[in-house]
Design an enzyme around this catalytic site. Structure first.
Site, PDB file in Angstrom:
ATOM      1  N   THR A  46       0.839  -1.203   0.000  1.00  9.84           N
ATOM      2  CA  THR A  46       0.000   0.000   0.000  1.00  9.84           C
ATOM      3  C   THR A  46       0.870   1.248   0.000  1.00  9.84           C
ATOM      4  O   THR A  46       0.649   2.191  -0.769  1.00  9.84           O
ATOM      5  CB  THR A  46      -0.911   0.016   1.240  1.00  9.84           C
ATOM      6  OG1 THR A  46      -1.667  -1.190   1.280  1.00  9.84           O
ATOM      7  CG2 THR A  46      -1.854   1.211   1.205  1.00  9.84           C
ATOM      8  N   TYR A 109     -13.038  -4.698  -2.872  1.00 15.09           N
ATOM      9  CA  TYR A 109     -14.235  -4.358  -3.632  1.00 15.09           C
ATOM     10  C   TYR A 109     -15.194  -5.529  -3.796  1.00 15.09           C
ATOM     11  O   TYR A 109     -16.402  -5.384  -3.610  1.00 15.09           O
ATOM     12  CB  TYR A 109     -13.913  -3.768  -5.014  1.00 15.09           C
ATOM     13  CG  TYR A 109     -15.145  -3.249  -5.724  1.00 15.09           C
ATOM     14  CD1 TYR A 109     -15.713  -2.032  -5.344  1.00 15.09           C
ATOM     15  CD2 TYR A 109     -15.769  -3.987  -6.724  1.00 15.09           C
ATOM     16  CE1 TYR A 109     -16.869  -1.574  -5.953  1.00 15.09           C
ATOM     17  CE2 TYR A 109     -16.922  -3.535  -7.330  1.00 15.09           C
ATOM     18  CZ  TYR A 109     -17.482  -2.324  -6.950  1.00 15.09           C
ATOM     19  OH  TYR A 109     -18.623  -1.878  -7.548  1.00 15.09           O
ATOM     20  N   TYR A 135      -2.720 -10.486   4.283  1.00 16.17           N
ATOM     21  CA  TYR A 135      -2.819  -9.103   4.748  1.00 16.17           C
ATOM     22  C   TYR A 135      -4.279  -8.764   4.969  1.00 16.17           C
ATOM     23  O   TYR A 135      -5.060  -8.714   4.020  1.00 16.17           O
ATOM     24  CB  TYR A 135      -2.159  -8.183   3.718  1.00 16.17           C
ATOM     25  CG  TYR A 135      -2.173  -6.707   4.049  1.00 16.17           C
ATOM     26  CD1 TYR A 135      -2.463  -6.222   5.325  1.00 16.17           C
ATOM     27  CD2 TYR A 135      -1.875  -5.777   3.065  1.00 16.17           C
ATOM     28  CE1 TYR A 135      -2.459  -4.875   5.609  1.00 16.17           C
ATOM     29  CE2 TYR A 135      -1.864  -4.416   3.332  1.00 16.17           C
ATOM     30  CZ  TYR A 135      -2.154  -3.973   4.602  1.00 16.17           C
ATOM     31  OH  TYR A 135      -2.157  -2.629   4.874  1.00 16.17           O
ATOM     32  N   ARG A 140      -9.633  -0.819   4.243  1.00 17.51           N
ATOM     33  CA  ARG A 140      -9.356  -0.549   2.832  1.00 17.51           C
ATOM     34  C   ARG A 140     -10.089  -1.515   1.902  1.00 17.51           C
ATOM     35  O   ARG A 140     -10.496  -1.132   0.814  1.00 17.51           O
ATOM     36  CB  ARG A 140      -7.849  -0.638   2.552  1.00 17.51           C
ATOM     37  CG  ARG A 140      -7.062   0.570   3.029  1.00 17.51           C
ATOM     38  CD  ARG A 140      -5.610   0.459   2.598  1.00 17.51           C
ATOM     39  NE  ARG A 140      -4.818   1.601   2.999  1.00 17.51           N
ATOM     40  CZ  ARG A 140      -4.594   2.679   2.233  1.00 17.51           C
ATOM     41  NH1 ARG A 140      -5.119   2.746   1.027  1.00 17.51           N
ATOM     42  NH2 ARG A 140      -3.851   3.670   2.682  1.00 17.51           N
ATOM     43  N   LYS A 164      -0.417 -10.239   8.260  1.00 17.76           N
ATOM     44  CA  LYS A 164      -0.264  -8.829   8.630  1.00 17.76           C
ATOM     45  C   LYS A 164      -1.626  -8.350   9.100  1.00 17.76           C
ATOM     46  O   LYS A 164      -2.586  -8.321   8.323  1.00 17.76           O
ATOM     47  CB  LYS A 164       0.221  -7.995   7.440  1.00 17.76           C
ATOM     48  CG  LYS A 164       0.341  -6.504   7.775  1.00 17.76           C
ATOM     49  CD  LYS A 164       0.741  -5.675   6.559  1.00 17.76           C
ATOM     50  CE  LYS A 164       0.767  -4.188   6.905  1.00 17.76           C
ATOM     51  NZ  LYS A 164       1.102  -3.344   5.721  1.00 17.76           N
ATOM     52  N   ILE A 206       5.090  -4.716   9.983  1.00 13.22           N
ATOM     53  CA  ILE A 206       5.302  -4.194   8.635  1.00 13.22           C
ATOM     54  C   ILE A 206       4.909  -2.736   8.720  1.00 13.22           C
ATOM     55  O   ILE A 206       3.744  -2.394   8.852  1.00 13.22           O
ATOM     56  CB  ILE A 206       4.498  -4.980   7.596  1.00 13.22           C
ATOM     57  CG1 ILE A 206       5.015  -6.433   7.549  1.00 13.22           C
ATOM     58  CG2 ILE A 206       4.590  -4.323   6.214  1.00 13.22           C
ATOM     59  CD1 ILE A 206       4.242  -7.353   6.627  1.00 13.22           C
TER      60      ILE A 206
END
Length: 297
Positions: A46, A109, A135, A140, A164, A206
């Site tokens: 990201t 999405y 992740y 998001r 993560k 991270i």
């Protein structure tokens, strides 16, 4: 199959004035990170603006990161996609480039079901034999990987080694570790919650914060590992104003501004990301100065 322990930097992708990737600057940043004690380079995540890199750029940036790192520390490549087939392709290319592992964000999405997530991650793991960190960043993606799903994937696929965790939900993190018998390689995806996650059995972070303070993030992790909890606590808490400023606008807007404040000239952002507001930029600049980061004149 653990990939790394400690502080992995979610490194930015520097850009030239014309908007092209600045590979010479990327080499400089990687060397700076390694000299600063960073334990792993996380490329095309990201923070690296992977969503606006072309497929060709994505591949080239990963290849260059491996080349520049020269096997000094592990390289982990972000290879996630909302399309399973594309994620497999990106992961295959990253393995061919010589990365030590991949970081695969949950499909965004689409809002996959938990069974859909099991199928998605399972297919990638079956097709690309390389250590994988899942992740989970629901803010998001709009999709939360539940603890039971993590446990199923971890137990059924030997190369799915870690997670993560950017949920900010410590109860969920605790349950995830419980269901994986504490054997999952858990990494904090929240710079403000590294120490709490380490206390639950995480093996590192991270980190966006590491872009501007690699030594401190490394030292925080290893102080904890060495049993110096008070020092780790101090390093975590004293960084909170800086961490807040680094996330005062959408990542990586503030961290790129911060690196430019340091005189590192990492360039601008690709649309639809826009430059940081002047008011928040000044708050960031003050937080950096108060933290002891040297700013360019």
């Amino acid at each position: 199959m653990s990939i790394f322990k400690g502080a992995g930097v979610a490194i930015v992708t520097p850009m030239k004035e014309n908007g092209e990737v600045n590979y010479s600057k990327l080499e400089e940043l990687i060397n700076m990170q390694i000299d600063g004690g960073t334990d792993a380079i996380i490329i095309t995540g990201t923070t690296g603006e992977s969503a606006t890199l072309t497929m060709e750029e994505h591949s080239d940036v990963i290849k260059k990161a491996v080349e520049f790192t020269k096997n000094r520390i592990p390289v982990v490549a972000g290879t996630g996609s909302n399309c399973t087939k594309t994620a497999i392709q990106l992961s295959s290319e990253a393995k061919e480039a010589g990365v030590d592992g991949i970081l695969v964000v949950s499909p965004y999405y689409n809002k996959a079901t938990q069974q859909g997530l099991i199928n998605h991650y399972g297919q990638i793991a079956d097709e690309v034999d390389i250590p994988m960190i899942m992740y989970n960043v629901p803010s998001r993606t709009g999709c939360n990987i539940m603890p039971e799903t993590v446990a199923t994937l971890f137990k059924e696929h030997k190369n799915i080694v870690g997670l993560k965790d950017a949920t900010g939900n410590l109860s969920q993190s605790s349950k995830t570790m419980y269901l994986t018998d504490g054997k999952l390689d858990l990494y904090s995806g929240e710079d403000g919650l590294v120490l709490p996650l380490l206390s639950l059995g995480a093996i590192g972070v991270i980190s966006v914060w590491s872009n501007v303070a690699p030594r401190q993030v490394h030292d925080m992790c290893y102080s904890f590992f060495d049993g110096n909890i008070e020092k780790a606590r101090q390093l975590q808490l004293e960084a909170l104003p800086l961490v807040d400023a680094l996330f005062s606008e959408v990542n990586p807007i503030p961290v790129k501004k911060a690196l430019n404040f340091m005189g590192l000239e990492v360039g601008g952002l690709r649309p639809p990301l826009s430059e940081m507001s002047d008011a928040k930029a000044q708050v960031l600049k003050k937080a950096m100065a108060d933290y002891g980061i040297a700013l360019a004149q």
